[in-house]
Design a protein around this motif. Structure first.
Motif, PDB file in Angstrom:
ATOM      1  N   LYS A 217       0.813  -1.221   0.000  1.00  0.00           N
ATOM      2  CA  LYS A 217       0.000   0.000   0.000  1.00  0.00           C
ATOM      3  C   LYS A 217       0.846   1.271   0.000  1.00  0.00           C
ATOM      4  O   LYS A 217       0.316   2.369  -0.034  1.00  0.00           O
ATOM      5  CB  LYS A 217      -0.912   0.010   1.238  1.00  0.00           C
TER       6      LYS A 217
ATOM      7  N   ARG B  87      -5.216   1.107 -11.447  1.00  0.00           N
ATOM      8  CA  ARG B  87      -4.012   0.781 -10.686  1.00  0.00           C
ATOM      9  C   ARG B  87      -2.774   1.170 -11.480  1.00  0.00           C
ATOM     10  O   ARG B  87      -2.726   0.992 -12.702  1.00  0.00           O
ATOM     11  CB  ARG B  87      -3.998  -0.725 -10.430  1.00  0.00           C
TER      12      ARG B  87
ATOM     13  N   GLU C 267       5.716  12.651  -6.304  1.00  0.00           N
ATOM     14  CA  GLU C 267       4.602  12.841  -5.368  1.00  0.00           C
ATOM     15  C   GLU C 267       3.413  13.518  -6.043  1.00  0.00           C
ATOM     16  O   GLU C 267       2.265  13.298  -5.658  1.00  0.00           O
ATOM     17  CB  GLU C 267       5.049  13.672  -4.161  1.00  0.00           C
TER      18      GLU C 267
ATOM     19  N   PHE D 254       1.541  10.781  -7.621  1.00  0.00           N
ATOM     20  CA  PHE D 254       0.860  10.004  -6.591  1.00  0.00           C
ATOM     21  C   PHE D 254      -0.378  10.745  -6.068  1.00  0.00           C
ATOM     22  O   PHE D 254      -1.402  10.129  -5.772  1.00  0.00           O
ATOM     23  CB  PHE D 254       1.807   9.690  -5.431  1.00  0.00           C
ATOM     24  N   SER D 255      -0.283  12.062  -5.949  1.00  0.00           N
ATOM     25  CA  SER D 255      -1.439  12.854  -5.515  1.00  0.00           C
ATOM     26  C   SER D 255      -2.555  12.786  -6.546  1.00  0.00           C
ATOM     27  O   SER D 255      -3.740  12.696  -6.203  1.00  0.00           O
ATOM     28  CB  SER D 255      -1.032  14.315  -5.289  1.00  0.00           C
TER      29      SER D 255
ATOM     30  N   CYS E 167      -3.059  10.312  -8.544  1.00  0.00           N
ATOM     31  CA  CYS E 167      -3.616   8.961  -8.413  1.00  0.00           C
ATOM     32  C   CYS E 167      -4.577   8.884  -7.232  1.00  0.00           C
ATOM     33  O   CYS E 167      -5.657   8.294  -7.327  1.00  0.00           O
ATOM     34  CB  CYS E 167      -2.491   7.936  -8.232  1.00  0.00           C
ATOM     35  N   GLU E 168      -4.187   9.493  -6.121  1.00  0.00           N
ATOM     36  CA  GLU E 168      -5.048   9.470  -4.934  1.00  0.00           C
ATOM     37  C   GLU E 168      -6.375  10.172  -5.210  1.00  0.00           C
ATOM     38  O   GLU E 168      -7.442   9.687  -4.832  1.00  0.00           O
ATOM     39  CB  GLU E 168      -4.328  10.144  -3.762  1.00  0.00           C
ATOM     40  N   TYR E 169      -6.314  11.301  -5.901  1.00  0.00           N
ATOM     41  CA  TYR E 169      -7.531  12.066  -6.215  1.00  0.00           C
ATOM     42  C   TYR E 169      -8.475  11.247  -7.089  1.00  0.00           C
ATOM     43  O   TYR E 169      -9.701  11.295  -6.925  1.00  0.00           O
ATOM     44  CB  TYR E 169      -7.162  13.378  -6.910  1.00  0.00           C
TER      45      TYR E 169
ATOM     46  N   GLU F 164      -8.541   7.991  -7.213  1.00  0.00           N
ATOM     47  CA  GLU F 164      -8.697   6.676  -6.592  1.00  0.00           C
ATOM     48  C   GLU F 164      -7.979   5.581  -7.376  1.00  0.00           C
ATOM     49  O   GLU F 164      -8.489   4.482  -7.574  1.00  0.00           O
ATOM     50  CB  GLU F 164     -10.180   6.335  -6.412  1.00  0.00           C
TER      51      GLU F 164
ATOM     52  N   GLU G  99      -4.981   3.034  -7.362  1.00  0.00           N
ATOM     53  CA  GLU G  99      -4.078   2.362  -6.447  1.00  0.00           C
ATOM     54  C   GLU G  99      -2.658   2.389  -7.011  1.00  0.00           C
ATOM     55  O   GLU G  99      -2.454   2.164  -8.203  1.00  0.00           O
ATOM     56  CB  GLU G  99      -4.515   0.906  -6.251  1.00  0.00           C
TER      57      GLU G  99
END
Length: 199
Positions: free
Chosen positions: A14, A119, A134, A137-138, A140-142, A144, A146
């Motif tokens: 994770k 993903r 980063e 990655f941000s 990707c987080e926004y 959703e 993985e």
């Protein structure tokens, strides 16, 4: 797929710390089972369920002479995705880790923004960008998405890649300063290349 993994393995999967996993469990966001010895174990299938959308595996090297490493990354990523029966696509990129306009990286970002990605799988964090991963990655987080990083350790070729990136930056700026075809520029680049190789 029903195998149990340790808290450390789950943290790596994770891309978070072990403390974060413990906090998530305390908050009821995930469940563990206990071994006879009282150790936490987690069902791998709880964390790799099929999501809507495809998996993007991203591989990158800095130069043409690193094609063997690009092929190796492709093979590792493909094997990992196939082991989970994910629908996946490998995006192969060539260019400096400091170049934000690489064709493959641009395609990756566009695909994430279009909501087509479930993903993202990479071998190392710095395969995306040397500095600024980063931001991806941000993103990707926004959306959703993985993120799976197979190896948290630094690349064995980190110093070589970084030296190559520095040389590229100096090449660009010296070309602007002296002109790309000037003898002064060529001599400067040659000396810098020799310094990088000897260092």
């Amino acid at each position: 797929m029903n195998r149990l993994i340790s808290i450390g393995e789950l943290a790596e999967l994770k891309a978070v710390s072990v403390d974060t996993i413990r906090r998530w469990e305390k908050e009821g966001k995930l469940e563990s089972v206990r071994t006879d010895g009282g150790h936490r174990r987690y069902r791998l299938s709880d964390f790799v369920e099929q999501k809507i959308g495809k998996t993007i595996a991203y591989a990158r090297v800095s130069s043409h002479d690193q094609k063997a490493d690009l092929d190796r990354q492709d093979a590792v990523l493909s094997g990992y995705c196939q082991s989970f029966n994910w629908e996946y696509e490998v995006i192969r990129d060539l260019g400096s880790g400091m170049n934000y306009r690489k064709k493959g990286l641009t395609k990756l970002i566009s695909t994430i923004l279009d909501g087509e990605v479930a993903r993202l799988v990479i071998t190392h964090k710095d395969r995306l960008l040397r500095f600024g991963s980063e931001l991806i990655f941000s993103l990707c987080e926004y959306h959703e998405v993985e993120v799976v990083i197979l190896n948290k350790k630094e690349d064995a070729t980190f110093e070589e890649d970084l030296a190559s990136d520095v040389l590229e930056i100096i090449t660009v700026f010296s070309a602007r300063l002296y002109g790309s075809r000037s003898s002064k520029n060529k001599k400067l680049i040659q000396k810098l290349a020799e310094s990088v190789q000897s260092g």
